[in-house]
Design an enzyme around this catalytic site. Structure first.
Site, PDB file in Angstrom:
ATOM      1  N   ASP A  22      31.561  36.702  23.321  1.00  0.00           N
ATOM      2  CA  ASP A  22      32.945  36.551  23.350  1.00  0.00           C
ATOM      3  C   ASP A  22      33.484  35.384  22.644  1.00  0.00           C
ATOM      4  OD1 ASP A  22      35.455  36.932  24.666  1.00  0.00           O
ATOM      5  OD2 ASP A  22      34.828  36.752  26.679  1.00  0.00           O
ATOM      6  N   ASP A  55      41.393  43.386  27.453  1.00  0.00           N
ATOM      7  CA  ASP A  55      41.473  42.910  28.755  1.00  0.00           C
ATOM      8  C   ASP A  55      42.326  43.657  29.676  1.00  0.00           C
ATOM      9  OD1 ASP A  55      39.263  40.884  28.685  1.00  0.00           O
ATOM     10  OD2 ASP A  55      40.662  38.888  28.460  1.00  0.00           O
TER      11      ASP A  55
HETATM   12  C1  DGJ Z   1      37.317  37.165  28.278  1.00  0.00           C
HETATM   13  C2  DGJ Z   1      36.939  38.646  28.241  1.00  0.00           C
HETATM   14  O1  DGJ Z   1      37.811  39.457  27.547  1.00  0.00           O
HETATM   15  C3  DGJ Z   1      36.558  39.201  29.642  1.00  0.00           C
HETATM   16  O2  DGJ Z   1      36.106  40.657  29.526  1.00  0.00           O
HETATM   17  C4  DGJ Z   1      35.569  38.312  30.303  1.00  0.00           C
HETATM   18  O3  DGJ Z   1      34.281  38.341  29.573  1.00  0.00           O
HETATM   19  C5  DGJ Z   1      36.122  36.673  30.239  1.00  0.00           C
HETATM   20  N1  DGJ Z   1      36.380  36.553  28.624  1.00  0.00           N
HETATM   21  C6  DGJ Z   1      35.087  35.717  30.807  1.00  0.00           C
HETATM   22  O4  DGJ Z   1      35.396  34.360  30.571  1.00  0.00           O
END
Ligand code: DGJ
EC number: 3.2.1.22
Length: 691
Positions: A447, A515
């Site tokens: 991430d 997301d």
């Molecule tokens: C952002 C990601 O897009 C989410 O899926 C998740 O992993 C969060 N970060 C966790 O902090």
């Protein structure tokens, strides 16, 4: 790629030719990018008014390598400043080096010690042409490289040229828009240190009349995950040149004596047959020439983020894993919150050891449990970041991007590590290598949750290079980890789809698309994504209803059917799903596994009939149709859905009903969908071509 006299070369792909010539001033000119030409036809381009050897007053030349020099007032993809302040380039053509599917033009400056190589590369079976630029400082004094675009693409004359682009923001990535191109320069790009949610490094140009199924399209994509810009320039007489490269205004790269700068790949593609045909060719290119393991289909994964966020124990993860396995998931991914003091987003980033309260015996027991459930184990990391409240930051406060006398702006209570520093990059690599070596981890979700700010590097004599070296070092770490852990598979994530491009896809296996897991919003996000990237990499979770982000309530089947158009995954809180939903989920996961090769590896065709939208995937004898209809107006019945690309002489069996249809009728009249008349109707239809 035969050379002709005068200095004219053709880059041929199965269906297209790209023809360039070096003019009498040694400038590289684009003469043709379109249907395939014979050598004789290519030579005939020299008779046209665009010919470099027939200068016509009022017709501006179009350069394939736009280098800032006298009378070149348009956009120039190559701009430098020599140590004495001289900015103009005077490039002399040195040679053209031809290899198998490969053509490189070499130029040298007539006075200053700079060598410029522009390279074209094609792959068998693909109409994509890859281009890069390499600059070599053959002297001793540094040269400032203000701009080094990988490619300038000369699009043939069009009456009303139109630009397709993917814009967006967090939770609303890859929104497709098409607009008439204005005169002058249209620039899209990112200054955020990452590819960005706001724009994706891809554009397509058409004559304003292309449809999904008809018309020529010229498109280009940049394989780079840092800052970038694509300039679409419509000249005074309407011609269009698209220039794509890394970096952004006003940063520059210092090229030291003896150093070479290689730019990332800018890939270009000309197709006939409309936008779906262009998208299909990009997908084939990605599968054949970009992805590290194109032959694999991606497993159905379960991700724990939306179920637990930061609030969980090892036992919670085990319960989720059991439920996920029962539903047919094949890979269990534990998301954020497992390490250091990371029980919320205020602390712990940077400390990549298991949280001692949650995992007193390390990760071993959970991993064993997940493997015992018959699933692979994946884990979340965000290696480029640090919370100020972390052991790593306390030990190395100088390891983040910062500038003297300036604040260190936090986003989500975190700062960006200076990965451009070799010692920081080595440290990050070592921590990840340790994590992967000590634990049986099959999958990493990598991430990156905030853009750069105050991007400085005190003490460096060339701080701007951080914009390039951050991404290069990121790539190097990924490459090393993959080489040393060959069974590891990686997902690229950046708060959802903030880092989706052909650069990261060369070293990862899938991406987290957004997301936003709301199935209705996802239809548009996925449609934009699919303009260039294949379903094989498009992560799509089924989550809870109402959706945590949008609060929209959507039935389970609809949520599944939308997610089944990509790499299906489950991300809901399975601890609270009813037994009925669990059982239906298991059926739908099993359905997906049957259609998965067609979805992930097949040819995609977008479909529409009235209020119904959908997508068709074809592979071998299998045709899969996923359709969604949010609501009907005035109780109108759904129209028949016309399918595309079928064998008109063949018959197809609908595996739902056993009915056999003629390909010709499905194409000309369509398929009766039989959708539930209520809102949020959806279906998965499997057709088999009969021998
Ligand atoms: C952002 C990601 O897009 C989410 O899926 C998740 O992993 C969060 N970060 C966790 O902090």
């Amino acid at each position: 790629m035969p050379a002709h006299e005068p200095r004219l070369w053709t880059i041929d792909t199965p269906n297209t030719s790209y023809v360039v010539a070096v003019d009498e001033h040694d400038r590289l000119r684009g003469l043709h990018w379109g249907p395939r030409l014979s050598p004789e036809q290519a030579l005939a381009l020299l008779d046209l008014p665009e010919s470099p050897f027939r200068p016509v007053i009022g017709r501006e030349p179009r350069f394939d390598l736009g280098a800032a020099s006298s009378f070149q007032y348009g956009h120039n993809g190559l701009q430098v400043r020599f140590s004495d302040g001289t900015r103009d380039l005077e490039l002399a053509f040195t040679e053209a080096i031809e290899g198998d599917g490969d053509l490189t033009f070499v130029f040298t400056d007539r006075h200053y010690p700079l060598e410029v190589r522009t390279r074209y590369r094609s792959h068998p079976g693909s109409d994509v042409i890859e281009r890069t630029l390499a600059l070599r400082n053959t002297g001793t004094e540094p040269i400032e490289v203000v701009r080094a675009d990988s490619a300038s693409w000369v699009v043939p004359g069009l009456d009303t040229p139109r630009l397709s682009q993917l814009h967006g923001e967090w939770g609303a990535e890859t929104q497709l828009t098409r607009t008439t191109i204005p005169y002058g320069e249209t620039v899209i790009g990112s200054r955020r240190g990452v590819t960005s949610h706001q724009a994706n490094p891809w554009v397509a140009i058409d004559d304003g009349e292309a449809t999904e199924t008809s018309g020529p399209v010229w498109s280009t994509a940049l394989a780079w995950s840092g800052t970038w810009r694509i300039t679409v320039e419509k000249g005074p007489t309407g011609s269009v040149v698209v220039s794509a490269g890394f970096g952004h205004d006003p940063i520059a790269i210092r090229l030291g004596g003896g150093e070479t700068l290689e730019t990332p790949i800018a890939a270009g593609l000309h197709t006939e047959g409309g936008f779906a045909s262009a998208a299909g060719a990009w997908h084939e290119y990605a599968l054949a020439h970009v992805l590290p393991h194109p032959e694999e289909v991606r497993p159905v994964l379960y991700n724990s983020w939306e179920a637990t966020e930061f609030d969980f124990t090892a036992e919670d993860q085990m319960r989720l894993a059991e439920r996920a396995a029962a539903m047919g998931c094949e890979l269990f991914v534990m998301d954020d919150g497992w390490f250091g003091a990371r029980v919320n987003d205020r602390a712990g980033l940077g400390d990549w050891t298991p949280n001692p309260d949650r995992f007193p015996d390390g990760l071993g027991p959970l991993i064993k449990h997940v493997h015992g459930c018959g699933m692979r184990f994946g884990i979340w990391v965000e290696p480029e970041m640090v919370n100020p409240d972390s052991d790593l930051y306390r030990a190395h406060p100088d390891w983040v991007y910062h500038q003297p006398h300036r604040r260190r702006s936090e986003v989500r209570q975190q700062l960006v590590l200076n990965l451009a520093r070799p010692d920081v990059a080595d440290y990050i690599h070592a921590r990840l290598d340790e994590l992967l070596s000590r634990n049986e981890i099959d999958f990493v979700k990598w991430d990156m949750n905030r853009p750069f700010t105050e991007a400085g590097w005190p003490g460096s004599d060339d701080p701007d290079r951080l914009w390039f070296d951050h991404t290069r070092n990121l790539y190097a770490i990924l490459d090393r980890l993959r080489a040393d852990h060959p069974n590891l598979r990686i997902e690229s994530c950046s708060s959802g789809g903030g880092r989706v491009d052909f650069g990261i896809l060369r070293r990862t296996d899938q991406v987290w698309t957004s997301d936003n897991t709301d199935a209705v919003d996802r239809i548009a996000i996925q449609d934009g994504f699919a303009q260039v990237y294949p379903a094989r990499v498009m992560g799509a979770w089924v989550t809870d209803s109402p959706n945590p982000l949008t609060r929209r309530e959507v039935p389970l089947d609809f949520r599944f059917h939308v997610a089944m158009a990509g790499v299906l995954a489950v991300g809901g809180d399975l601890r609270i799903w009813s037994d009925e939903d669990q059982a239906r989920g298991a059926e739908l996961v099993a359905d997906y596994k049957r259609i998965r090769p067609a979805v992930q590896l097949g040819r995609r065709r977008p479909l529409r009939a009235g209020a119904v939208t959908g997508v068709q995937y074809d592979r071998g004898d299998q045709t899969v149709v996923l359709v969604w209809r949010r609501s009907r107006a005035f109780a109108y019945p759904d129209p028949l859905l016309k399918l595309q690309g079928l064998d008109l002489d063949a018959r197809y069996r609908d595996e739902r009903t056993g009915r056999v249809h003629h390909g010709a009728i499905l194409a000309a009249h369509g398929l009766e969908l039989g959708l539930d008349p209520a809102d949020y109707a959806s279906a998965m239809i499997e057709l088999t071509r009969l021998p």
